[in-house]
Design an enzyme around this catalytic site. Sequence first.
Site, PDB file in Angstrom:
ATOM      1  N   ASP A  35      -0.018   0.633   3.351  1.00 40.56           N
ATOM      2  CA  ASP A  35       0.423   0.518   4.561  1.00 40.56           C
ATOM      3  C   ASP A  35      -0.179  -0.647   5.379  1.00 40.56           C
ATOM      4  OD1 ASP A  35       2.563   2.789   4.708  1.00 40.56           O
ATOM      5  OD2 ASP A  35       0.659   4.114   4.280  1.00 40.56           O
ATOM      6  N   ASP A 175       8.854   9.353   2.242  1.00 42.77           N
ATOM      7  CA  ASP A 175       7.123   9.202   2.446  1.00 42.77           C
ATOM      8  C   ASP A 175       6.903   9.806   3.638  1.00 42.77           C
ATOM      9  OD1 ASP A 175       4.712   8.112   3.176  1.00 42.77           O
ATOM     10  OD2 ASP A 175       5.301   6.079   3.734  1.00 42.77           O
TER      11      ASP A 175
END
Length: 218
Positions: A35, A175
Amino acid sequence: MKKILLPSMMLADFGNLKEEIKKLDEADVTGYHIDIMDGQFVPNFGMGLQDLEFIRSATDKPIDVHLMINTPDKYIDLFSNLGVNVIYIHPEADVHPTRTLQAIRDKGIKAGIAINPGTSVESIQPYLSIIDYIMVMTVNPGFAGQKYLDFVDEKIEILAQSTFKDKYEYELLVDGAISPEKVEKLHKKGVKGFVLGSSSLFGKDQSYKEIIQELKEL
């Protein structure tokens, strides 16, 4: 349908990262999820380039990068040169998403779009013919440890329909607060990929190998 199981490396133990990657590799995860946040598109900062470089050097498995940043088009060369395999962008963060997605593919990298809980299926349909993956965010992006947003299930069901997937040929991932129960439920609906964080993988009493094996068998 074989599952794609991706540890969210933001949740890994950075004090012992090399050993973490070794154990995850031995557990036979599909790859690694990174991320990247800029503090603007989302109100947080994620992993850094040095983290990505280290993980890339420590494993031969695929790495996907989730760009939660504004103007992602400016950084495609940077991330492609770091050896990643998939790049996700948020269409809302880019003035010309189609150009950026095509630029990712032109680099020989798989292109993906990540869609927020409030992003409609209709708004992303123009991009579906030039992507390889859709990652549906089941929490608001930017922070770990949030609660799964059940209303997103309707969007997942639409995107998992064969009429969409057969036409555009993408793989569907999720996610955010993905527990083993969610893996089992959503896989049956047609979701192939799962980003794994504290709800299913990290901070548990079991070994990574045991957890990943159980998730594969669900």
